[in-house]
Design a protein around this motif. Structure first.
Motif, PDB file in Angstrom:
ATOM      1  N   SER A   1      -4.666 -80.008  -3.713  1.00  0.00           N
ATOM      2  CA  SER A   1      -5.539 -80.918  -4.530  1.00  0.00           C
ATOM      3  C   SER A   1      -5.165 -82.368  -4.354  1.00  0.00           C
ATOM      4  O   SER A   1      -3.940 -82.666  -4.543  1.00  0.00           O
ATOM      5  CB  SER A   1      -5.492 -80.517  -6.111  1.00  0.00           C
ATOM      6  N   PRO A   2      -6.126 -83.352  -3.812  1.00  0.00           N
ATOM      7  CA  PRO A   2      -5.700 -84.676  -3.763  1.00  0.00           C
ATOM      8  C   PRO A   2      -5.645 -85.187  -5.241  1.00  0.00           C
ATOM      9  O   PRO A   2      -6.377 -84.785  -5.858  1.00  0.00           O
ATOM     10  CB  PRO A   2      -7.138 -85.102  -3.160  1.00  0.00           C
ATOM     11  N   GLN A   3      -4.691 -85.904  -5.352  1.00  0.00           N
ATOM     12  CA  GLN A   3      -4.304 -86.725  -6.697  1.00  0.00           C
ATOM     13  C   GLN A   3      -4.492 -88.363  -6.312  1.00  0.00           C
ATOM     14  O   GLN A   3      -3.924 -88.671  -5.519  1.00  0.00           O
ATOM     15  CB  GLN A   3      -2.826 -86.297  -6.945  1.00  0.00           C
ATOM     16  N   GLN A   4      -4.993 -88.809  -7.318  1.00  0.00           N
ATOM     17  CA  GLN A   4      -5.343 -90.479  -7.196  1.00  0.00           C
ATOM     18  C   GLN A   4      -5.129 -90.693  -8.668  1.00  0.00           C
ATOM     19  O   GLN A   4      -5.639 -89.979  -9.652  1.00  0.00           O
ATOM     20  CB  GLN A   4      -6.474 -90.712  -6.643  1.00  0.00           C
ATOM     21  N   ALA A   5      -4.655 -92.066  -8.934  1.00  0.00           N
ATOM     22  CA  ALA A   5      -4.294 -92.575 -10.257  1.00  0.00           C
ATOM     23  C   ALA A   5      -5.764 -92.842 -10.874  1.00  0.00           C
ATOM     24  O   ALA A   5      -6.668 -93.310 -10.021  1.00  0.00           O
ATOM     25  CB  ALA A   5      -3.374 -93.645 -10.395  1.00  0.00           C
ATOM     26  N   SER A   6      -5.503 -92.826 -12.200  1.00  0.00           N
ATOM     27  CA  SER A   6      -6.591 -93.246 -12.838  1.00  0.00           C
ATOM     28  C   SER A   6      -6.591 -95.022 -12.990  1.00  0.00           C
ATOM     29  O   SER A   6      -5.777 -95.467 -12.508  1.00  0.00           O
ATOM     30  CB  SER A   6      -6.600 -92.707 -14.561  1.00  0.00           C
ATOM     31  N   LEU A   7      -7.861 -95.260 -13.369  1.00  0.00           N
ATOM     32  CA  LEU A   7      -7.893 -96.911 -13.361  1.00  0.00           C
ATOM     33  C   LEU A   7      -6.887 -97.298 -14.458  1.00  0.00           C
ATOM     34  O   LEU A   7      -6.069 -98.245 -14.100  1.00  0.00           O
ATOM     35  CB  LEU A   7      -9.253 -97.237 -13.972  1.00  0.00           C
ATOM     36  N   GLU A   8      -6.574 -96.752 -15.613  1.00  0.00           N
ATOM     37  CA  GLU A   8      -5.472 -97.049 -16.527  1.00  0.00           C
ATOM     38  C   GLU A   8      -4.152 -97.243 -15.946  1.00  0.00           C
ATOM     39  O   GLU A   8      -3.396 -98.171 -16.053  1.00  0.00           O
ATOM     40  CB  GLU A   8      -5.497 -96.026 -17.702  1.00  0.00           C
ATOM     41  N   GLU A   9      -3.902 -96.207 -15.222  1.00  0.00           N
ATOM     42  CA  GLU A   9      -2.567 -96.096 -14.520  1.00  0.00           C
ATOM     43  C   GLU A   9      -2.438 -97.282 -13.205  1.00  0.00           C
ATOM     44  O   GLU A   9      -1.455 -97.993 -13.407  1.00  0.00           O
ATOM     45  CB  GLU A   9      -2.283 -94.794 -13.780  1.00  0.00           C
ATOM     46  N   ALA A  10      -3.266 -97.355 -12.591  1.00  0.00           N
ATOM     47  CA  ALA A  10      -3.457 -98.604 -11.613  1.00  0.00           C
ATOM     48  C   ALA A  10      -3.260 -99.856 -12.381  1.00  0.00           C
ATOM     49  O   ALA A  10      -2.684-100.773 -11.973  1.00  0.00           O
ATOM     50  CB  ALA A  10      -4.762 -98.495 -10.903  1.00  0.00           C
ATOM     51  N   PHE A  11      -4.044-100.119 -13.300  1.00  0.00           N
ATOM     52  CA  PHE A  11      -4.015-101.354 -14.292  1.00  0.00           C
ATOM     53  C   PHE A  11      -2.796-101.535 -14.811  1.00  0.00           C
ATOM     54  O   PHE A  11      -2.116-102.426 -14.813  1.00  0.00           O
ATOM     55  CB  PHE A  11      -5.077-101.102 -15.503  1.00  0.00           C
ATOM     56  N   MET A  12      -2.117-100.428 -15.472  1.00  0.00           N
ATOM     57  CA  MET A  12      -0.803-100.769 -15.981  1.00  0.00           C
ATOM     58  C   MET A  12       0.031-101.008 -15.114  1.00  0.00           C
ATOM     59  O   MET A  12       1.098-101.880 -15.028  1.00  0.00           O
ATOM     60  CB  MET A  12      -0.267 -99.297 -16.871  1.00  0.00           C
ATOM     61  N   GLN A  13       0.043-100.444 -13.816  1.00  0.00           N
ATOM     62  CA  GLN A  13       0.992-100.992 -12.454  1.00  0.00           C
ATOM     63  C   GLN A  13       0.965-102.359 -12.252  1.00  0.00           C
ATOM     64  O   GLN A  13       1.911-102.924 -12.022  1.00  0.00           O
ATOM     65  CB  GLN A  13       0.732 -99.977 -11.404  1.00  0.00           C
ATOM     66  N   LEU A  14      -0.360-102.716 -12.036  1.00  0.00           N
ATOM     67  CA  LEU A  14      -0.488-104.052 -11.667  1.00  0.00           C
ATOM     68  C   LEU A  14      -0.200-105.357 -12.792  1.00  0.00           C
ATOM     69  O   LEU A  14       0.552-106.216 -12.506  1.00  0.00           O
ATOM     70  CB  LEU A  14      -1.936-104.477 -11.265  1.00  0.00           C
ATOM     71  N   THR A  15      -0.103-104.923 -13.978  1.00  0.00           N
ATOM     72  CA  THR A  15      -0.317-105.917 -15.118  1.00  0.00           C
ATOM     73  C   THR A  15       1.136-105.747 -15.894  1.00  0.00           C
ATOM     74  O   THR A  15       1.454-106.571 -16.864  1.00  0.00           O
ATOM     75  CB  THR A  15      -1.345-105.895 -16.154  1.00  0.00           C
ATOM     76  N   ALA A  16       2.156-105.041 -15.428  1.00  0.00           N
ATOM     77  CA  ALA A  16       3.207-104.613 -15.940  1.00  0.00           C
ATOM     78  C   ALA A  16       3.908-105.825 -16.394  1.00  0.00           C
ATOM     79  O   ALA A  16       4.719-105.986 -17.365  1.00  0.00           O
ATOM     80  CB  ALA A  16       4.109-103.678 -15.253  1.00  0.00           C
ATOM     81  N   GLU A  17       4.014-106.954 -15.395  1.00  0.00           N
ATOM     82  CA  GLU A  17       4.954-108.044 -15.621  1.00  0.00           C
ATOM     83  C   GLU A  17       3.920-109.207 -16.454  1.00  0.00           C
ATOM     84  O   GLU A  17       4.697-110.317 -16.665  1.00  0.00           O
ATOM     85  CB  GLU A  17       5.401-108.615 -14.147  1.00  0.00           C
ATOM     86  N   SER A  18       2.948-108.932 -16.720  1.00  0.00           N
ATOM     87  CA  SER A  18       1.827-109.941 -17.315  1.00  0.00           C
ATOM     88  C   SER A  18       1.631-109.678 -18.872  1.00  0.00           C
ATOM     89  O   SER A  18       0.977-110.373 -19.453  1.00  0.00           O
ATOM     90  CB  SER A  18       0.450-109.904 -16.432  1.00  0.00           C
TER      91      SER A  18
END
Length: 323
Positions: free
Chosen positions: A277-294
């Motif tokens: 099964s292909p696995q891809q992060a959710s929008l929430e996970e991607a958002f948390m990754q990008l904004t972690a320092e903000s």
């Protein structure tokens, strides 16, 4: 179309919005994301001329908001559903807006029907639930049949049927060629609604890209595999030059190789797969990754729990205390 160029807003030493430049285009739903305190509300207020920029420029279809004649016919906005005179009925609230912008009375009936409030049109707004207030605010945004629509947390207080309705409405408006700009903290809903994302953090632009590219560039995509023939599968994959991560048990994870190739390799070597099964992060996970320092406001899970009060004046905290 909404165009921002170098938009900046300072409050004393605090920079709320820092040199934002992006364009909100027609024909798609553009999501506006950012942590609390990122500057989203300030940015939307400047778009509507409610706050004056310290520097930079924002234009609505090529004009400043204060230069628009009958602005509700250009842009409709829901920023605060509570910004309603509670003593007015839903109908009279919308009628006041219509008359101030040269909009026919009949249009009030039409938007009330669109948002499902016709049966309570004569009731005072102060008696409305949160969800009803949201619907009234959306009716106000639609009143001038504008080419541009802006919504801040539009699903707040809506039930599941209402959430599905507003999602469909925004997609329909965009499909008509309108510009739709929506801010929300509900990532699961944004993932179902938005085609394009603008993400800010601490007032700065972090991303201006399609939904698919945003998730792909800010998260890990891999293929998860489970097989009762784990060791043989490992040998086959490594022999084919595929990097494999052993995640425990019978589960393997592969980056950079599609499920199709893995499946073909397994079939060629007569290997049994229980999962591919292909696995891809959710929008929430991607958002948390990008904004972690903000993120400006951090909650801590290890914070002490509040002490429990007892009816006779006793308190359970570090020990028993008698009042």
């Amino acid at each position: 179309m909404i165009e921002l160029e170098g938009l900046t807003k300072r409050y004393g030493e605090k920079v709320a919005v820092n040199n934002l430049t992006f364009t909100v285009r027609p024909g798609i739903v553009t999501g506006f994301l950012g942590p609390n305190g990122a500057g989203k509300s300030t940015t939307m207020r400047m778009m509507l001329g409610l706050d004056r920029p310290t520097a930079g420029d924002v234009r609505i279809d090529g004009k400043h908001y204060d230069r628009l004649k009958d602005p509700l016919k250009y842009i409709g906005a829901l920023l605060d559903a509570k910004a309603v005179h509670g003593g007015r009925s839903a109908f009279n609230h919308l009628l006041c807006l219509a008359q101030s912008n040269g909009i026919p009375r009949q249009r009030v009936h039409e938007v009330l029907d669109t948002v499902g409030l016709s049966s309570v049109a004569g009731k005072k707004a102060k008696g409305f639930s949160l969800g009803m207030g949201q619907r009234l605010g959306i009716a106000g945004a639609l009143l001038g049949d504008p080419r541009i629509l802006m919504f801040d947390e539009p699903v707040n207080g809506l039930d599941p049927e209402g959430i599905h309705w507003i999602r469909t409405l925004m997609k329909t408006l965009a499909a008509q060629g309108r510009t739709v700009f929506v801010s929300s903290h509900l990532m699961s809903e944004m993932a179902l609604t938005a085609d394009h994302l603008v993400v800010i953090g601490q007032g700065r632009l972090l991303a201006d890209t399609s939904m698919a590219d945003f998730i792909a560039h800010n998260s890990r995509t891999y293929v998860r595999i489970r097989s009762p023939q784990r060791e043989r599968l490992l040998d086959v994959l490594r022999g084919a030059g595929i990097t494999v991560v052993e995640s425990g048990g019978a589960t393997l994870e592969v980056d950079g190789t599609g499920a199709e190739r893995i499946g073909e390799l397994a079939a060629r070597h007569q290997l049994v797969l229980h999962e591919l099964s292909p696995q891809q992060a959710s929008l929430e996970e991607a958002f948390m990754q990008l904004t972690a320092e903000s993120v400006e406001y951090h909650a801590h899970s290890d914070a002490p729990a509040p002490s429990q009060q007892w009816g006779d004046g006793q308190q359970w905290g570090d020990g028993w205390k008698k009042g």
